[in-house]
Scaffold this active site. Sequence first.
Site, PDB file in Angstrom:
ATOM      1  N   GLU A 261      31.010 -12.047 -12.860  1.00  0.00           N
ATOM      2  CA  GLU A 261      31.472 -12.657 -11.613  1.00  0.00           C
ATOM      3  C   GLU A 261      30.615 -12.242 -10.414  1.00  0.00           C
ATOM      4  O   GLU A 261      31.120 -11.891  -9.359  1.00  0.00           O
ATOM      5  CB  GLU A 261      32.951 -12.337 -11.381  1.00  0.00           C
ATOM      6  CG  GLU A 261      33.835 -12.866 -12.508  1.00  0.00           C
ATOM      7  CD  GLU A 261      35.336 -12.657 -12.301  1.00  0.00           C
ATOM      8  OE1 GLU A 261      35.711 -11.688 -11.636  1.00  0.00           O
ATOM      9  OE2 GLU A 261      36.111 -13.471 -12.836  1.00  0.00           O
ATOM     10  N   ASP A 340      41.580 -13.912 -19.517  1.00  0.00           N
ATOM     11  CA  ASP A 340      41.758 -13.150 -18.275  1.00  0.00           C
ATOM     12  C   ASP A 340      43.222 -12.887 -17.953  1.00  0.00           C
ATOM     13  O   ASP A 340      43.770 -13.513 -17.049  1.00  0.00           O
ATOM     14  CB  ASP A 340      41.097 -13.924 -17.117  1.00  0.00           C
ATOM     15  CG  ASP A 340      40.915 -13.067 -15.873  1.00  0.00           C
ATOM     16  OD1 ASP A 340      41.284 -11.887 -15.925  1.00  0.00           O
ATOM     17  OD2 ASP A 340      40.405 -13.591 -14.874  1.00  0.00           O
ATOM     18  N   GLU A 368      48.983 -10.390 -11.338  1.00  0.00           N
ATOM     19  CA  GLU A 368      48.161 -11.489 -10.826  1.00  0.00           C
ATOM     20  C   GLU A 368      48.603 -12.838 -11.388  1.00  0.00           C
ATOM     21  O   GLU A 368      48.754 -13.809 -10.648  1.00  0.00           O
ATOM     22  CB  GLU A 368      46.692 -11.237 -11.162  1.00  0.00           C
ATOM     23  CG  GLU A 368      45.783 -12.379 -10.724  1.00  0.00           C
ATOM     24  CD  GLU A 368      44.304 -12.115 -10.987  1.00  0.00           C
ATOM     25  OE1 GLU A 368      43.968 -11.048 -11.543  1.00  0.00           O
ATOM     26  OE2 GLU A 368      43.488 -12.978 -10.616  1.00  0.00           O
TER      27      GLU A 368
HETATM   28  C1  GCU Z   1      40.223 -11.562 -12.515  1.00  0.00           C
HETATM   29  C2  GCU Z   1      40.624 -11.407 -11.081  1.00  0.00           C
HETATM   30  C3  GCU Z   1      39.512 -10.864 -10.233  1.00  0.00           C
HETATM   31  C4  GCU Z   1      38.942  -9.599 -10.872  1.00  0.00           C
HETATM   32  C5  GCU Z   1      38.552  -9.861 -12.308  1.00  0.00           C
HETATM   33  C6  GCU Z   1      38.119  -8.614 -13.066  1.00  0.00           C
HETATM   34  O1  GCU Z   1      39.290 -12.600 -12.647  1.00  0.00           O
HETATM   35  O2  GCU Z   1      41.039 -12.649 -10.564  1.00  0.00           O
HETATM   36  O3  GCU Z   1      40.024 -10.598  -8.948  1.00  0.00           O
HETATM   37  O4  GCU Z   1      37.854  -9.144 -10.158  1.00  0.00           O
HETATM   38  O5  GCU Z   1      39.658 -10.376 -13.001  1.00  0.00           O
HETATM   39  O6  GCU Z   1      38.838  -8.210 -13.960  1.00  0.00           O
HETATM   40  O7  GCU Z   1      37.078  -8.050 -12.780  1.00  0.00           O
END
Ligand code: GCU
Length: 637
Positions: A261, A340, A368
């Site tokens: 990400e 996730d 979440e």
């Molecule tokens: C999810 C979450 C993110 C987080 C990511 C992770 O995608 O929405 O906010 O950073 O998990 O586990 O790194």
Amino acid sequence: MVNPAWLPPEALRHLASRRAVVRSSGPVAQTVVDEITSAGGRVVSGETGTDPIDLHLGSGYGVGEQFSLQRRDGVTYVRAGDANGLLYGFFEVVRRGEAAFGADFPPEEHRPVMRRRMLDHWDNVDVHPVMGQVERGYSGGSLFWDAGRLTDDLDRVSTYARLIASTGINAVSVNNVNVSGAAFRLLTDRLDDVAALADRFRPYGIRTHLSVSFAAPIVLGGLSTADPLDPDVRTWWADAAARVYARIPDFGGFVVKADSEGQPGPFRYGRDHADGANLLADALAPHGGVVHWRAFVYNHRQDWRDRSTDRARAAYDHFAPLDGRFRDNAVVQVKYGPIDFQTREPVSPVILAMPDTALAVELQVTQEYTGQQKHACYLGPQWSELLGWDRVAGIAADGDGLVAVSNVGADGYWTGHPLAQANLYAFGRLAWNPRLDPAAILDEWTDLTFGPHLREPLHDILDHSWRAYESYTAPLGVGFMVRPGHHYGPDVDGYEYTPWGTYHFADRDGVGVDRTRATGTGFTGQYPEPWRDVYEHLDTCPDELLLFFHHVPYDHVLHSGRTVIQHIYDTHFAGAAEAERMRARWHEVRTVDPDLHAKVAALLDEQVRSATEWRDQINTYFFRKSGVPDAHGRRIH
Ligand code: GCU
């Protein structure tokens, strides 16, 4: 006044006026002494033999964190392998209440199944422009950080340490895995802040860990590269680790989110994740530290038109081929499911694919995707199901252990929703012993927090709350029908045409993701036997995961005998009705603090509103797609 959660004074009332001997020294043993004293007990020397005693805490049972309990000659003996074991033995005595001092108390032996039982905080040091002070935090600000500074309220950190230590937690990471802004510098010139937190955790047997950025040698060290095989980079990390240990000798280690990400990682230098993890492992090894290297690696810039890329496959594709190449102190930290933290996912095949790597399994206590601490959703049953599945708990136990993203913040009740405290409590207890029954854990939490009179209503409200949440949000293994960005509330197509790889592929004929080897993405092939075949075939795939593995027509008949479309309608009506029932049940509860009652009542109002919205949007969406009416003629908009 901060809510005492599951350790109010009444939970320790059985210790008042007891006389105890504590045969151990050091900061953790001192914590036990202080606990007994503040509960109204007396710590005596026990030397003369004239003082009668009730409780004797000392060494002499095994090694490490284990302990035994024994009642002999009117004295309850706690014998432990080390000071942590003594602390855990003490809190077991607290949990057992008066019974621990009863003549018929049978001898017991306790040993943690997971060696590391860890909470990760996704707390930002600065206030992040989008994510705020805590990423995916639903409990107010951070316990540790306040708009760029270390908190002024370190006593609250101690109170938190006490709470989680009583459940068996022994490791905490104090900043977000997405390292940004001032958080970079925790590793260098802000190390004093980390040390101040470690000072608060140490008396409770908890080691402090830090999330670091793979780009630190560039950002902090001024190097031109972060290449894991570059000698200057290796020296930089070795020096950085040495400085951390000079300041915090019992530091736990680093947590890293790399090539995930948008976070930097070894891919940029043509290296793989073993190269990256081993770089940090080598820097930490001389000091006894570990690196938790997260396996949450996938392409988040996917083209939704491309049906060959499958996000579920990504972690396995990246990590399984590297099995055997990680250092002993490089822990690969794997999310429990392949996508996730969804309400329902199959177990990640990575967990079953790396026998020669130390793994940690990662859960999400912060809700979440399970109601964001606005919905009452007790996750003990979800985790228990996961840990009871195949070899999962054994693999985590043989590896590093269990990690979860914490749900705690500056909120007066710690967890936003007061009933979400049960999730924090249950995580620690299941990490200690994954075989514990989640309903029994709820009893423990209820007894300590409120007293046994609340057992019945809280079981009634919480026991099935995870399945209720699943039934109004995530039918048959479909996930991510949430509003993009913040992830609260329904938006069936919110992610459908985005780059995130989280699709359901609903059209007029059917729904679900074909992940079979025969006609789909081949994801089923990442499982060992028998699961690769169980999931591959419609006749063996469990209903609750059907749409995770298969694309089927709406009139496909489930093992339950219902069609897919009728299942969607039925579960959404039932789930929203269950939310209303939970609310009604709470209104019958009279014997709790009025503020807490009102807070939970208001949250249950929101849960009912939200569950109704989920019901109506999902049902309407699938009715419009399929054109199939509800067999029971209920109102679908
Ligand atoms: C999810 C979450 C993110 C987080 C990511 C992770 O995608 O929405 O906010 O950073 O998990 O586990 O790194």
